[in-house]
Design an enzyme around this catalytic site. Sequence first.
Site, mmCIF file in Angstrom:
data_model
loop_
_atom_site.group_PDB
_atom_site.id
_atom_site.type_symbol
_atom_site.label_atom_id
_atom_site.label_comp_id
_atom_site.label_asym_id
_atom_site.label_seq_id
_atom_site.Cartn_x
_atom_site.Cartn_y
_atom_site.Cartn_z
ATOM 1 C CG HIS A 83 39.796 55.072 66.483
ATOM 2 N ND1 HIS A 83 38.443 54.832 66.488
ATOM 3 C CD2 HIS A 83 39.981 56.169 67.253
ATOM 4 C CE1 HIS A 83 37.826 55.754 67.225
ATOM 5 N NE2 HIS A 83 38.749 56.579 67.694
ATOM 6 C CG ASP A 96 40.630 46.698 60.081
ATOM 7 O OD1 ASP A 96 40.763 47.840 60.557
ATOM 8 O OD2 ASP A 96 39.898 46.426 59.112
HETATM 9 C C1 GDG Z 1 39.394 52.815 61.632
HETATM 10 C C2 GDG Z 1 40.191 51.541 61.922
HETATM 11 C C3 GDG Z 1 38.283 50.726 63.335
HETATM 12 C C4 GDG Z 1 32.976 52.059 54.027
HETATM 13 N N1 GDG Z 1 32.682 52.257 52.722
HETATM 14 C C5 GDG Z 1 31.605 53.056 52.704
HETATM 15 C C6 GDG Z 1 31.225 53.328 54.021
HETATM 16 N N2 GDG Z 1 32.088 52.700 54.808
HETATM 17 C C7 GDG Z 1 31.987 52.709 56.272
HETATM 18 C C8 GDG Z 1 31.740 51.325 56.823
HETATM 19 C C9 GDG Z 1 32.233 51.489 58.259
HETATM 20 C C10 GDG Z 1 33.363 52.493 58.091
HETATM 21 O O1 GDG Z 1 33.181 53.153 56.851
HETATM 22 C C11 GDG Z 1 34.729 51.801 58.036
HETATM 23 O O2 GDG Z 1 35.069 51.404 59.312
HETATM 24 P P1 GDG Z 1 36.148 50.266 59.556
HETATM 25 O O3 GDG Z 1 36.104 49.948 61.000
HETATM 26 O O4 GDG Z 1 35.813 49.093 58.716
HETATM 27 O O5 GDG Z 1 37.544 50.814 59.051
HETATM 28 P P2 GDG Z 1 38.443 52.192 59.045
HETATM 29 O O6 GDG Z 1 37.846 53.228 58.186
HETATM 30 O O7 GDG Z 1 39.790 51.730 58.637
HETATM 31 O O8 GDG Z 1 38.443 52.718 60.566
HETATM 32 C C12 GDG Z 1 39.232 50.363 62.180
HETATM 33 C C13 GDG Z 1 37.622 52.069 63.096
HETATM 34 O O9 GDG Z 1 38.598 53.094 62.823
HETATM 35 C C14 GDG Z 1 36.791 52.517 64.304
HETATM 36 O O10 GDG Z 1 37.557 52.561 65.460
HETATM 37 O O11 GDG Z 1 37.286 49.722 63.424
HETATM 38 O O12 GDG Z 1 39.956 49.205 62.508
HETATM 39 O O13 GDG Z 1 41.063 51.224 60.832
HETATM 40 O O14 GDG Z 1 31.267 52.058 59.075
HETATM 41 O O15 GDG Z 1 30.392 50.972 56.699
HETATM 42 N N3 GDG Z 1 30.168 54.095 54.349
HETATM 43 C C15 GDG Z 1 29.432 54.594 53.321
HETATM 44 N N4 GDG Z 1 29.768 54.382 52.013
HETATM 45 C C16 GDG Z 1 30.824 53.605 51.655
HETATM 46 O O16 GDG Z 1 31.073 53.407 50.464
HETATM 47 N N5 GDG Z 1 28.364 55.361 53.613
#
Ligand code: GDG
Length: 458
Positions: free
Chosen positions: A156, A364
């Site tokens: 990921h 990322d």
């Molecule tokens: C890893 C990789 C890759 C965030 N704050 C809150 C909240 N979130 C949710 C977002 C989004 C998720 O969490 C974060 O996903 P990301 O993709 O931005 O980042 P990582 O957590 O670092 O994830 C990344 C991912 O895996 C999938 O393969 O894209 O690159 O690092 O959905 O909306 N959700 C809620 N409250 C929050 O305060 N409910």
Amino acid sequence: MSRLIVVSNRVADLEKGAQSGGLAVALGDALKKEHGLWFGWDGNILGNGGRLATNLREQEGVTFATTPLTREEYDNYYLGFSNNVLWPAFHYRIDLTNFETSFVQGYRKVNQRLAQALAPLVEKEDRVWVHDYHLIPLAAELRARGVEGPIGFFLHIPFPPPEILQTIPEHDWLIRSLFSCDVVGFQTQGDRRNFVRYVVERAGGKEDGEGRLTAFGKTIIVQSYPIGIDAQVFRDMATSEQSDELIQRLHRRSFERSLVIGVDRLDYTKGLPERLKAFRRLLELYPENRRQATLLQIAPPTREEVEAYSEIREELEGLTGAINGAFGNFDWTPVRYIHRAIPRDTLAALFRGSQVGLVTPLRDGMNLVAKEYVAAQDEEDPGVLVLSEFAGAAEDLVEALLVNPYDIDDMAAALQRALTMSLEERQSRHAALKKRVWARDVNQWRERFLGDLVADAA
Ligand code: GDG
């Protein structure tokens, strides 16, 4: 019948449904359809006198097999090797890595213990899908315990160039272990290229031009499978009646000001200090935004036991205070910073109610927030996505305003451009982005990966 077995460091809770996010739901759906099994850590640390057993439980036709970690395992496998070595190095931050022999030993041992617990649950026809950097050697450990069926691995996070990977003392072992899989998947073509370069240049591997790579006596499929979101579900959340009410309340309170939103786990890879500096620069260079634009940054805590995380938290609080102190007024706070998780449907509404989505990680794997921001917009009056060129999402979302997150002036200029963009340009950029987000959603991601895993085994 062939079942799907998903293995990940943390196992999601299906009961939380849409609140758990697209990935948990997408994997949960596949598991429900196939009466599959989800295996991993239950999130608990074993207290004194506790037993390291695998707990089996069933929910909606899915079997959950989970185990706690001991304090030592948590310190060495999870905090140590996973989050003090692999996470920073794979995000190109070798300055933050911390190699201790006990870390890699703990990582190896936990992967062995998990394989030992999982192997007896795997039946001959089952497909095993392993997720992420915590579990790189798991496939090799499963093979050593007699598992012969298809095993896939999806990373990921980014995969770094060989020059960076080589700084991890055990790089050879890690990459060799992946060749116990049948399919190894990355988020982007760039990550895939880095992996192929390592294998070809340093392990004498050969590529066949059709996505197969041969090395260490084995041929495997190596592909990029960019992850997506459940676009329609997220959009429905953003357009619900409840969401409408929240947006109206937000706009009444902010007196028609422009809202710039950022949502990220509080992680040093997400470029948060640089983002705040860019917002400050916006206020300095384009003073018309004073009292007009507000940055709402939501940054829930993660991995607070790792030192680098408490440092970034302090830095962020300092920067927020300095901007608000220098520019704020009794009726306007330039930066609103929330260090808590907020409900997913509230997030969807906030995305829809914001004029700019500011997604500027230093590095990322993909970044799902960028895709969620696009999915939540009103087509008639869409907001603008400002996206780091170093997020995996930038490989596909080329109609966003792409920025270099290390270049504060570049980000400030892009913000100004976003805040002043004509309706026509916003609409045409958004229409193109929306098509891309829908075309590569989470279901398509899962089907493509599993399709290759089955085809390869056939
Ligand atoms: C890893 C990789 C890759 C965030 N704050 C809150 C909240 N979130 C949710 C977002 C989004 C998720 O969490 C974060 O996903 P990301 O993709 O931005 O980042 P990582 O957590 O670092 O994830 C990344 C991912 O895996 C999938 O393969 O894209 O690159 O690092 O959905 O909306 N959700 C809620 N409250 C929050 O305060 N409910």
